[in-house]
Design a protein around this motif. Structure first.
Motif, PDB file in Angstrom:
ATOM      1  N   ASN A  55       0.817  -1.212   0.000  1.00 48.07           N
ATOM      2  CA  ASN A  55       0.000   0.000   0.000  1.00 48.07           C
ATOM      3  C   ASN A  55       0.856   1.270   0.000  1.00 48.07           C
ATOM      4  OD1 ASN A  55      -2.539   1.058  -0.164  1.00 48.07           O
ATOM      5  ND2 ASN A  55      -2.856   1.144   2.032  1.00 48.07           N
ATOM      6  N   GLY A  56       1.914   1.282  -0.800  1.00 45.92           N
ATOM      7  CA  GLY A  56       2.753   2.456  -0.932  1.00 45.92           C
ATOM      8  C   GLY A  56       3.810   2.630   0.133  1.00 45.92           C
ATOM      9  N   LEU A  57       3.862   1.736   1.111  1.00 48.39           N
ATOM     10  CA  LEU A  57       4.876   1.827   2.162  1.00 48.39           C
ATOM     11  C   LEU A  57       5.900   0.708   1.982  1.00 48.39           C
ATOM     12  CD1 LEU A  57       2.680   2.493   5.319  1.00 48.39           C
ATOM     13  CD2 LEU A  57       4.082   4.146   4.092  1.00 48.39           C
ATOM     14  N   THR A  58       7.167   1.047   2.176  1.00 46.88           N
ATOM     15  CA  THR A  58       8.232   0.056   2.133  1.00 46.88           C
ATOM     16  C   THR A  58       8.796  -0.085   3.538  1.00 46.88           C
ATOM     17  OG1 THR A  58       8.777   0.628  -0.142  1.00 46.88           O
ATOM     18  CG2 THR A  58      10.459  -0.548   1.118  1.00 46.88           C
ATOM     19  N   TYR A  59       8.818  -1.321   4.038  1.00 46.02           N
ATOM     20  CA  TYR A  59       9.295  -1.611   5.384  1.00 46.02           C
ATOM     21  C   TYR A  59      10.643  -2.322   5.302  1.00 46.02           C
ATOM     22  CZ  TYR A  59       4.347  -1.031   6.723  1.00 46.02           C
ATOM     23  OH  TYR A  59       3.082  -0.562   6.928  1.00 46.02           O
ATOM     24  N   THR A  60      11.569  -1.950   6.197  1.00 43.53           N
ATOM     25  CA  THR A  60      12.878  -2.593   6.276  1.00 43.53           C
ATOM     26  C   THR A  60      12.889  -3.550   7.463  1.00 43.53           C
ATOM     27  OG1 THR A  60      13.924  -0.624   5.351  1.00 43.53           O
ATOM     28  CG2 THR A  60      15.360  -2.201   6.473  1.00 43.53           C
ATOM     29  N   ILE A  61      13.284  -4.795   7.211  1.00 46.25           N
ATOM     30  CA  ILE A  61      13.313  -5.834   8.242  1.00 46.25           C
ATOM     31  C   ILE A  61      14.515  -5.614   9.148  1.00 46.25           C
ATOM     32  CG2 ILE A  61      13.482  -8.319   8.652  1.00 46.25           C
ATOM     33  CD1 ILE A  61      12.194  -8.658   5.827  1.00 46.25           C
ATOM     34  N   THR A  62      14.277  -5.638  10.456  1.00 51.53           N
ATOM     35  CA  THR A  62      15.357  -5.456  11.432  1.00 51.53           C
ATOM     36  C   THR A  62      15.682  -6.799  12.084  1.00 51.53           C
ATOM     37  OG1 THR A  62      13.923  -5.035  13.332  1.00 51.53           O
ATOM     38  CG2 THR A  62      14.482  -3.138  11.948  1.00 51.53           C
ATOM     39  N   ASP A  63      16.734  -6.809  12.900  1.00 53.39           N
ATOM     40  CA  ASP A  63      17.115  -8.011  13.648  1.00 53.39           C
ATOM     41  C   ASP A  63      16.373  -8.114  14.976  1.00 53.39           C
ATOM     42  OD1 ASP A  63      18.886  -8.882  11.703  1.00 53.39           O
ATOM     43  OD2 ASP A  63      20.574  -7.767  12.553  1.00 53.39           O
ATOM     44  N   GLU A  64      15.597  -7.088  15.319  1.00 51.74           N
ATOM     45  CA  GLU A  64      14.882  -7.072  16.591  1.00 51.74           C
ATOM     46  C   GLU A  64      13.725  -8.065  16.580  1.00 51.74           C
ATOM     47  OE1 GLU A  64      12.120  -4.048  19.274  1.00 51.74           O
ATOM     48  OE2 GLU A  64      13.079  -3.309  17.450  1.00 51.74           O
ATOM     49  N   CYS A  65      13.728  -8.979  17.531  1.00 57.32           N
ATOM     50  CA  CYS A  65      12.650  -9.957  17.661  1.00 57.32           C
ATOM     51  C   CYS A  65      11.653  -9.492  18.707  1.00 57.32           C
ATOM     52  CB  CYS A  65      13.203 -11.326  18.049  1.00 57.32           C
ATOM     53  SG  CYS A  65      14.136 -12.105  16.735  1.00 57.32           S
ATOM     54  N   LEU A  66      10.385  -9.738  18.447  1.00 62.89           N
ATOM     55  CA  LEU A  66       9.311  -9.361  19.354  1.00 62.89           C
ATOM     56  C   LEU A  66       8.677 -10.606  19.950  1.00 62.89           C
ATOM     57  CD1 LEU A  66       7.634  -6.668  17.084  1.00 62.89           C
ATOM     58  CD2 LEU A  66       9.192  -6.264  18.987  1.00 62.89           C
ATOM     59  N   GLU A  67       8.071 -10.449  21.098  1.00 67.13           N
ATOM     60  CA  GLU A  67       7.326 -11.537  21.735  1.00 67.13           C
ATOM     61  C   GLU A  67       5.897 -11.528  21.196  1.00 67.13           C
ATOM     62  OE1 GLU A  67       8.594 -13.798  23.827  1.00 67.13           O
ATOM     63  OE2 GLU A  67      10.546 -12.841  23.580  1.00 67.13           O
ATOM     64  N   MET A  68       5.245 -12.674  21.240  1.00 72.60           N
ATOM     65  CA  MET A  68       3.863 -12.786  20.786  1.00 72.60           C
ATOM     66  C   MET A  68       2.949 -11.831  21.554  1.00 72.60           C
ATOM     67  SD  MET A  68       2.118 -14.350  18.561  1.00 72.60           S
ATOM     68  CE  MET A  68       0.508 -14.922  18.125  1.00 72.60           C
ATOM     69  N   SER A  69       3.265 -11.559  22.821  1.00 75.75           N
ATOM     70  CA  SER A  69       2.437 -10.658  23.638  1.00 75.75           C
ATOM     71  C   SER A  69       2.510  -9.210  23.157  1.00 75.75           C
ATOM     72  CB  SER A  69       2.860 -10.740  25.102  1.00 75.75           C
ATOM     73  OG  SER A  69       4.212 -10.346  25.242  1.00 75.75           O
ATOM     74  N   GLU A  70       3.522  -8.868  22.358  1.00 69.24           N
ATOM     75  CA  GLU A  70       3.664  -7.510  21.829  1.00 69.24           C
ATOM     76  C   GLU A  70       2.895  -7.313  20.525  1.00 69.24           C
ATOM     77  OE1 GLU A  70       7.855  -5.839  22.411  1.00 69.24           O
ATOM     78  OE2 GLU A  70       8.196  -8.020  22.396  1.00 69.24           O
ATOM     79  N   LEU A  71       2.332  -8.396  19.997  1.00 67.02           N
ATOM     80  CA  LEU A  71       1.650  -8.341  18.703  1.00 67.02           C
ATOM     81  C   LEU A  71       0.148  -8.281  18.870  1.00 67.02           C
ATOM     82  CD1 LEU A  71       3.695 -11.100  16.872  1.00 67.02           C
ATOM     83  CD2 LEU A  71       4.202  -8.666  17.050  1.00 67.02           C
ATOM     84  N   GLN A  72      -0.506  -7.709  17.858  1.00 65.00           N
ATOM     85  CA  GLN A  72      -1.958  -7.707  17.822  1.00 65.00           C
ATOM     86  C   GLN A  72      -2.397  -8.736  16.786  1.00 65.00           C
ATOM     87  OE1 GLN A  72      -2.640  -3.457  17.257  1.00 65.00           O
ATOM     88  NE2 GLN A  72      -3.383  -3.344  19.361  1.00 65.00           N
TER      89      GLN A  72
END
Length: 152
Positions: A55-72
Motif C-alpha cells: 500500500n505504498g509503504l516500504t518496510y525494512t526488516i530489522t534483527d529485533e525480535c518481538l514476543e507474541m504478547s507484543e503483537l496484535q
C-alpha cells in the motif's frame, strides 16, 4: 479377563485422544485457510529480501525480535520460502500489527517462527510521496519524460 478390560479401556482412551487432536488440527487448518483468503499480500523485495512493501509503504526488516504478547492481529501475509546463498532456509509468514504502534510506522513479520520488527523505510516513503506530489502539480501534457530527464 481383567487385563483384557483394562486393555480395551486404554485402546478406547487413546483413540479418543487421537480423534480430538485431529479435530484441533482441522480447526487450525480451517482458521489458516480463512486468513489466507482474507488477508492482503505484502510484497517481498526479491533483490535483497530485506524489505517488504504494501500500500505504498516500504518496510525494512530489522534483527529485533518481538514476543507474541507484543503483537496484535494478523494484518497481511508474505507467504514466501527461499534459500539464501549460504544455503539457509527462510520462511516468511503472516504480518502483524504491534501493540501501541501505528502500522504506518512499523509492523512485525513471522520469519522462521520469529516475530521480527520491520520499520517503515523513511527515505522510500518521502521519495514516493514527493514523486506523487510533483506529478500532481506538473501539467504533464506540456512535458515529455525520457528516462530520468525532463524536456520542455
Amino acid at each position: 479377563m481383567n487385563k483384557k478390560c483394562l486393555f480395551a479401556v486404554v485402546i478406547v482412551l487413546v483413540s479418543l485422544i487421537c480423534l480430538s487432536a485431529c479435530g484441533a488440527l482441522r480447526d487450525t487448518a480451517d482458521k489458516n485457510k480463512a486468513l489466507n483468503e482474507s488477508l492482503p499480500y505484502y510484497e517481498l523485495n526479491a533483490a535483497n529480501y530485506d524489505e517488504i512493501s504494501y500500500n505504498g509503504l516500504t518496510y525494512t526488516i530489522t534483527d529485533e525480535c518481538l514476543e507474541m504478547s507484543e503483537l496484535q492481529e494478523e494484518i497481511g501475509q508474505v507467504s514466501k520460502r527461499f534459500k539464501n546463498v549460504a544455503g539457509e532456509d527462510f520462511s516468511f509468514g503472516y504480518v502483524y500489527s504491534i501493540v501501541d504502534v501505528d502500522i504506518s510506522n512499523a509492523v512485525a513479520v513471522n520469519i522462521n517462527n520469529e516475530y521480527r520488527n520491520i520499520n517503515v523505510n523513511i527515505k522510500m516513503y518521502i521519495f514516493d510521496h514527493l514523486r506523487m506530489y510533483i506529478f500532481a502539480i506538473l501539467p504533464l501534457d506540456r512535458y515529455i519524460f525520457l528516462s530520468d530527464k525532463i524536456f520542455l
